[in-house]
Write a protein that holds these residues in place. Structure first.
Motif, PDB file in Angstrom:
ATOM      1  N   ALA A 183      80.050  74.976  19.007  1.00  0.00           N
ATOM      2  CA  ALA A 183      79.411  74.322  18.647  1.00  0.00           C
ATOM      3  C   ALA A 183      78.849  72.887  18.350  1.00  0.00           C
ATOM      4  CB  ALA A 183      79.019  74.680  17.197  1.00  0.00           C
ATOM      5  N   GLU A 184      79.773  72.359  18.016  1.00  0.00           N
ATOM      6  CA  GLU A 184      79.984  70.922  18.089  1.00  0.00           C
ATOM      7  C   GLU A 184      79.720  69.728  18.762  1.00  0.00           C
ATOM      8  OE1 GLU A 184      80.042  69.557  13.295  1.00  0.00           O
ATOM      9  OE2 GLU A 184      78.017  71.551  13.538  1.00  0.00           O
ATOM     10  N   SER A 185      81.157  69.908  19.895  1.00  0.00           N
ATOM     11  CA  SER A 185      81.735  68.987  20.104  1.00  0.00           C
ATOM     12  C   SER A 185      81.245  68.763  21.752  1.00  0.00           C
ATOM     13  CB  SER A 185      83.239  70.059  20.547  1.00  0.00           C
ATOM     14  OG  SER A 185      84.257  69.124  21.649  1.00  0.00           O
ATOM     15  N   LEU A 186      80.825  67.352  21.675  1.00  0.00           N
ATOM     16  CA  LEU A 186      80.134  67.072  22.442  1.00  0.00           C
ATOM     17  C   LEU A 186      81.260  66.178  23.387  1.00  0.00           C
ATOM     18  CD1 LEU A 186      77.347  65.285  23.388  1.00  0.00           C
ATOM     19  CD2 LEU A 186      78.600  63.675  22.559  1.00  0.00           C
ATOM     20  N   GLU A 187      80.905  66.704  24.616  1.00  0.00           N
ATOM     21  CA  GLU A 187      81.117  65.878  26.428  1.00  0.00           C
ATOM     22  C   GLU A 187      80.481  65.381  26.909  1.00  0.00           C
ATOM     23  OE1 GLU A 187      84.365  69.768  27.315  1.00  0.00           O
ATOM     24  OE2 GLU A 187      82.614  69.929  28.031  1.00  0.00           O
ATOM     25  N   TYR A 188      80.710  64.682  27.699  1.00  0.00           N
ATOM     26  CA  TYR A 188      79.486  63.577  28.711  1.00  0.00           C
ATOM     27  C   TYR A 188      80.544  63.136  29.421  1.00  0.00           C
ATOM     28  CZ  TYR A 188      81.915  59.763  25.989  1.00  0.00           C
ATOM     29  OH  TYR A 188      82.948  58.547  25.524  1.00  0.00           O
ATOM     30  N   GLU A 189      79.647  62.830  30.942  1.00  0.00           N
ATOM     31  CA  GLU A 189      79.897  61.936  31.866  1.00  0.00           C
ATOM     32  C   GLU A 189      80.166  60.803  31.699  1.00  0.00           C
ATOM     33  OE1 GLU A 189      80.997  64.397  34.961  1.00  0.00           O
ATOM     34  OE2 GLU A 189      80.148  65.747  33.941  1.00  0.00           O
ATOM     35  N   HIS A 190      81.627  60.394  32.025  1.00  0.00           N
ATOM     36  CA  HIS A 190      81.874  58.704  31.893  1.00  0.00           C
ATOM     37  C   HIS A 190      80.818  57.179  32.734  1.00  0.00           C
ATOM     38  CE1 HIS A 190      84.578  59.425  28.320  1.00  0.00           C
ATOM     39  NE2 HIS A 190      84.934  60.392  28.591  1.00  0.00           N
ATOM     40  N   VAL A 191      81.085  58.379  33.631  1.00  0.00           N
ATOM     41  CA  VAL A 191      80.717  57.248  34.657  1.00  0.00           C
ATOM     42  C   VAL A 191      79.220  58.439  35.665  1.00  0.00           C
ATOM     43  CG1 VAL A 191      81.189  55.770  36.604  1.00  0.00           C
ATOM     44  CG2 VAL A 191      82.820  55.532  34.853  1.00  0.00           C
ATOM     45  N   PRO A 192      78.259  58.310  35.210  1.00  0.00           N
ATOM     46  CA  PRO A 192      77.678  59.158  35.916  1.00  0.00           C
ATOM     47  C   PRO A 192      76.254  58.681  36.587  1.00  0.00           C
ATOM     48  CG  PRO A 192      76.382  58.402  33.597  1.00  0.00           C
ATOM     49  CD  PRO A 192      77.844  58.446  33.766  1.00  0.00           C
ATOM     50  N   ASP A 193      76.139  59.785  37.770  1.00  0.00           N
ATOM     51  CA  ASP A 193      75.732  59.234  39.108  1.00  0.00           C
ATOM     52  C   ASP A 193      74.630  58.626  38.142  1.00  0.00           C
ATOM     53  OD1 ASP A 193      76.848  60.823  40.225  1.00  0.00           O
ATOM     54  OD2 ASP A 193      76.007  62.548  40.793  1.00  0.00           O
ATOM     55  N   ALA A 194      73.937  57.668  39.792  1.00  0.00           N
ATOM     56  CA  ALA A 194      72.919  56.132  39.595  1.00  0.00           C
ATOM     57  C   ALA A 194      71.692  57.246  39.126  1.00  0.00           C
ATOM     58  CB  ALA A 194      72.903  55.072  40.295  1.00  0.00           C
ATOM     59  N   GLU A 195      71.234  57.970  40.079  1.00  0.00           N
ATOM     60  CA  GLU A 195      70.240  58.915  39.136  1.00  0.00           C
ATOM     61  C   GLU A 195      69.881  59.366  38.869  1.00  0.00           C
ATOM     62  OE1 GLU A 195      72.602  60.958  41.859  1.00  0.00           O
ATOM     63  OE2 GLU A 195      72.486  58.973  42.662  1.00  0.00           O
ATOM     64  N   SER A 196      70.881  59.382  37.929  1.00  0.00           N
ATOM     65  CA  SER A 196      70.777  59.787  35.842  1.00  0.00           C
ATOM     66  C   SER A 196      70.927  57.906  34.690  1.00  0.00           C
ATOM     67  CB  SER A 196      72.623  60.567  35.271  1.00  0.00           C
ATOM     68  OG  SER A 196      72.287  61.784  36.422  1.00  0.00           O
ATOM     69  N   ASP A 197      70.532  56.971  35.621  1.00  0.00           N
ATOM     70  CA  ASP A 197      70.584  56.094  34.419  1.00  0.00           C
ATOM     71  C   ASP A 197      69.339  56.115  33.333  1.00  0.00           C
ATOM     72  OD1 ASP A 197      72.679  55.038  35.783  1.00  0.00           O
ATOM     73  OD2 ASP A 197      71.670  53.187  36.857  1.00  0.00           O
ATOM     74  N   ARG A 198      67.858  56.326  33.741  1.00  0.00           N
ATOM     75  CA  ARG A 198      67.208  56.686  33.364  1.00  0.00           C
ATOM     76  C   ARG A 198      67.180  57.616  31.720  1.00  0.00           C
ATOM     77  NH1 ARG A 198      61.170  56.129  36.119  1.00  0.00           N
ATOM     78  NH2 ARG A 198      60.553  55.778  34.356  1.00  0.00           N
ATOM     79  N   ALA A 199      68.377  58.255  32.354  1.00  0.00           N
ATOM     80  CA  ALA A 199      67.770  59.731  31.600  1.00  0.00           C
ATOM     81  C   ALA A 199      68.877  59.708  30.366  1.00  0.00           C
ATOM     82  CB  ALA A 199      68.281  60.934  32.234  1.00  0.00           C
TER      83      ALA A 199
END
Ligand code: SF4
Length: 81
Positions: free
Chosen positions: A29-45
């Motif tokens: 419900a509330e535990s956030l996960e994320y990519e620490h070094v995402p692909d460059a294509e995701s930079d704008r997002a």
């Protein structure tokens, strides 16, 4: 780009998940996960996600010789190691 989320500040509003679902997601419900070094294509997002966070919990940075420098306009506090 590197991503750092202050999970003590995060209030699980989910704006980052809507802005960049390929990088941010909830586990449970509330535990956030994320990519620490995402692909460059995701930079704008990822940039949109950082700007959308209502509590400015997301810091964006780039790799440097001494660690990770915070991007100008980022929500960080200077230097993240
Ligand atoms: S937008 Fe900010 S407060 Fe909301 S889940 Fe993402 S990091 Fe947490």
């Amino acid at each position: 780009m590197r991503v750092l989320v202050d999970l003590n500040r995060c209030q699980s509003y989910g704006q980052c998940v809507y802005a960049a679902p390929e990088v941010f997601r909830f586990r449970g419900a509330e535990s956030l996960e994320y990519e620490h070094v995402p692909d460059a294509e995701s930079d704008r997002a990822v940039d949109r996600a950082a700007r959308a966070c209502p509590v400015q919990a997301i810091t964006l940075g780039r790799a440097t010789a001494s660690g990770t420098a915070v991007e100008p306009g980022g929500a960080g506090i200077g230097e993240v190691r």
